[in-house]
Design a protein around this motif. Structure first.
Motif, short mmCIF file in Angstrom:
data_model
loop_
_atom_site.label_atom_id
_atom_site.label_comp_id
_atom_site.label_asym_id
_atom_site.label_seq_id
_atom_site.Cartn_x
_atom_site.Cartn_y
_atom_site.Cartn_z
N ASP A 109 -12.24 4.77 9.12
CA ASP A 109 -13.04 4.63 7.92
C ASP A 109 -11.91 4.33 6.74
O ASP A 109 -12.34 3.43 5.74
N VAL A 110 -11.00 5.13 6.65
CA VAL A 110 -10.09 4.96 5.57
C VAL A 110 -9.55 3.60 5.50
O VAL A 110 -9.31 2.90 4.74
N VAL A 111 -8.92 3.21 6.71
CA VAL A 111 -8.32 1.69 6.94
C VAL A 111 -9.37 0.83 6.69
O VAL A 111 -8.73 -0.43 5.85
N ASP A 112 -10.56 0.75 6.92
CA ASP A 112 -11.49 -0.27 6.53
C ASP A 112 -11.73 -0.28 5.15
O ASP A 112 -11.81 -1.62 4.63
N LEU A 113 -11.55 0.90 4.47
CA LEU A 113 -12.03 0.87 3.02
C LEU A 113 -10.47 0.11 2.29
O LEU A 113 -10.83 -0.59 1.30
N ILE A 114 -9.41 0.58 2.92
CA ILE A 114 -8.13 0.06 2.25
C ILE A 114 -8.11 -1.66 2.53
O ILE A 114 -7.91 -2.34 1.61
N GLU A 115 -8.44 -2.00 3.74
CA GLU A 115 -8.62 -3.52 3.77
C GLU A 115 -9.86 -4.03 2.78
O GLU A 115 -9.48 -5.34 2.35
N SER A 116 -10.71 -3.39 2.57
CA SER A 116 -11.77 -4.11 1.80
C SER A 116 -11.19 -4.04 0.45
O SER A 116 -11.55 -5.02 -0.41
N LEU A 142 3.90 1.91 2.56
CA LEU A 142 4.93 2.77 2.35
C LEU A 142 4.40 4.07 2.14
O LEU A 142 3.50 4.30 1.26
N ALA A 143 4.57 5.13 2.77
CA ALA A 143 4.31 6.50 2.73
C ALA A 143 5.30 7.19 2.09
O ALA A 143 6.42 7.65 2.89
N VAL A 144 5.14 7.58 1.01
CA VAL A 144 6.40 8.34 0.19
C VAL A 144 6.38 9.68 0.39
O VAL A 144 5.28 10.33 0.89
N ALA A 145 7.49 10.40 0.02
CA ALA A 145 7.63 11.86 0.10
C ALA A 145 7.60 12.31 -1.42
O ALA A 145 8.17 12.02 -2.16
N VAL A 146 6.79 13.24 -1.62
CA VAL A 146 6.45 14.07 -2.75
C VAL A 146 6.99 15.23 -2.83
O VAL A 146 6.88 16.11 -1.83
N PRO A 147 7.83 15.27 -3.68
CA PRO A 147 8.89 16.70 -3.75
C PRO A 147 7.77 18.00 -3.84
O PRO A 147 8.20 19.13 -3.43
N ASN A 148 6.71 17.80 -4.37
CA ASN A 148 5.68 19.10 -4.59
C ASN A 148 6.17 20.14 -5.58
O ASN A 148 6.16 21.59 -5.18
N ILE A 191 0.74 -1.23 0.03
CA ILE A 191 0.15 0.02 -0.13
C ILE A 191 0.86 1.20 0.03
O ILE A 191 1.50 1.41 1.00
N VAL A 192 0.84 2.12 -1.22
CA VAL A 192 1.87 3.16 -1.11
C VAL A 192 0.99 4.25 -0.91
O VAL A 192 -0.12 4.68 -1.95
N LEU A 193 1.21 5.12 0.19
CA LEU A 193 0.40 6.34 0.31
C LEU A 193 1.07 7.46 -0.06
O LEU A 193 2.25 7.87 0.10
N SER A 215 -0.33 9.57 9.26
CA SER A 215 0.46 8.76 10.38
C SER A 215 -0.76 7.76 10.81
O SER A 215 -0.40 6.64 11.39
N PRO A 216 -1.87 8.04 11.18
CA PRO A 216 -2.82 7.11 11.94
C PRO A 216 -3.04 6.22 11.07
O PRO A 216 -3.32 4.94 11.44
N VAL A 217 -3.22 6.29 9.63
CA VAL A 217 -3.27 5.37 8.81
C VAL A 217 -2.32 4.19 8.66
O VAL A 217 -2.49 3.20 8.54
N THR A 218 -1.33 4.72 8.52
CA THR A 218 0.14 4.08 8.35
C THR A 218 0.40 3.19 9.66
O THR A 218 0.60 1.94 9.47
N SER A 219 0.04 4.01 10.68
CA SER A 219 0.31 3.04 12.10
C SER A 219 -0.64 1.70 12.15
O SER A 219 -0.36 0.80 12.36
N ALA A 220 -2.11 2.01 11.70
CA ALA A 220 -3.11 1.13 11.68
C ALA A 220 -2.82 -0.05 10.73
O ALA A 220 -3.01 -1.48 11.02
N LEU A 221 -2.28 0.27 9.51
CA LEU A 221 -1.94 -0.71 8.49
C LEU A 221 -0.87 -1.45 9.13
O LEU A 221 -0.83 -2.87 8.60
N LEU A 222 0.14 -0.85 9.81
CA LEU A 222 1.57 -1.67 10.35
C LEU A 222 0.84 -2.70 11.08
O LEU A 222 1.45 -3.78 11.28
N VAL A 223 -0.10 -2.19 12.18
CA VAL A 223 -0.43 -2.99 13.26
C VAL A 223 -1.20 -4.24 12.55
O VAL A 223 -1.16 -5.62 13.01
N LYS A 224 -1.83 -4.12 11.41
CA LYS A 224 -2.38 -5.19 10.68
C LYS A 224 -1.76 -5.89 10.14
O LYS A 224 -2.15 -6.95 9.51
N GLY A 225 -0.34 -5.69 9.88
CA GLY A 225 0.66 -6.54 9.29
C GLY A 225 0.54 -6.25 7.69
O GLY A 225 1.12 -7.47 6.89
#
Length: 238
Positions: A224-231, A34-40, A6-8, A20-30
């Protein structure tokens, strides 16, 4: 198919910590994430940077873009190992379309009037240009009215500027044409008009859900975002 990485991809005026909250939850779920840095710095340059990261991943990728990050994944998502796209209050551009063109067909949100422009000097790989940020005094109200005010105060003074040229660059490709696509409309969004979101998503043939959230849905409604990603992962790995 194996579980995709999952690339954020964050948006303008933000960095990868906005997930951060989404990244943390996804890691806990195994789940691999990867949350990437965008130069903008420019739509084409940012998409190329994100695509390089995607192509370094061994295996399939679910690519998720918030806000301006939606425009980035529209282009970067053409990488061969991308198996799905998810837009979070993001810009789903058509091939040959810019952010300014897509937004121009709809009434302005509160964001344009809150933007601040500053010149930035040339560097070895860029010419003089204009950086755009949100007025810190208006940041919380426009971008995250339903997010913890203390967090919004920090985010307001730690914005990652977006180069103004990104608004006018046209997307050379629309990855949603060849990838299964999901999308979230944030119905209380005052940064990107929800109708801009709906229009782009309908055109992309996305599976759409609507959430009563400000623009920063991954901070105001992370569960809600994490639930959607899992689905979505479940659909992709059937």
């Amino acid at each position: 198919m194996s579980s995709p990485t999952i690339v954020l991809v964050h948006g303008a005026f933000a960095d990868a910590s906005s997930y951060s909250p989404v990244t943390s939850a996804l890691l806990v779920k195994g789940l691999p994430v990867l949350a990437v840095a965008v130069p903008n710095r420019s739509l084409l340059g940012d998409a190329a940077s994100v695509r390089a990261v995607i192509e370094s991943i061994d295996g399939p990728v679910l690519l998720i873009g918030h806000s301006y990050g939606g425009a980035v994944i529209t282009v970067a998502g053409d990488a061969e190992n991308v198996v799905g796209l998810l837009y979070l209050a993001g810009y789903a551009l058509e091939e040959g379309e810019s952010l300014a063109q897509l937004q121009g067909g709809f009434p302005d949100s509160d964001l344009p009037a809150a933007l601040v422009q500053r010149p930035f000097p040339a560097t070895g790989d860029s010419s003089d240009g204009i950086d755009v940020t949100v007025d810190p005094d208006r940041f919380a109200a426009v971008v995250g009215a339903d997010v913890d005010p203390k967090l919004m105060a920090v985010l307001a003074v730690s914005q990652r500027p977006l180069a103004a040229v990104a608004f006018s660059e046209a997307a050379p490709v629309a990855a949603w044409r060849s990838r299964p696509t999901w999308a979230v409309v944030c119905t209380s969004d005052t940064a990107i008009n929800p109708d801009v979101q709906r229009f782009g998503y309908q055109r992309a043939g996305a599976t759409v859900i609507e959430i009563d959230s400000s623009h920063l849905v991954m901070l105001s409604r992370p569960d809600d975002v994490v639930d959607l990603i899992e689905s979505i992962v479940a659909v992709l790995t059937r």
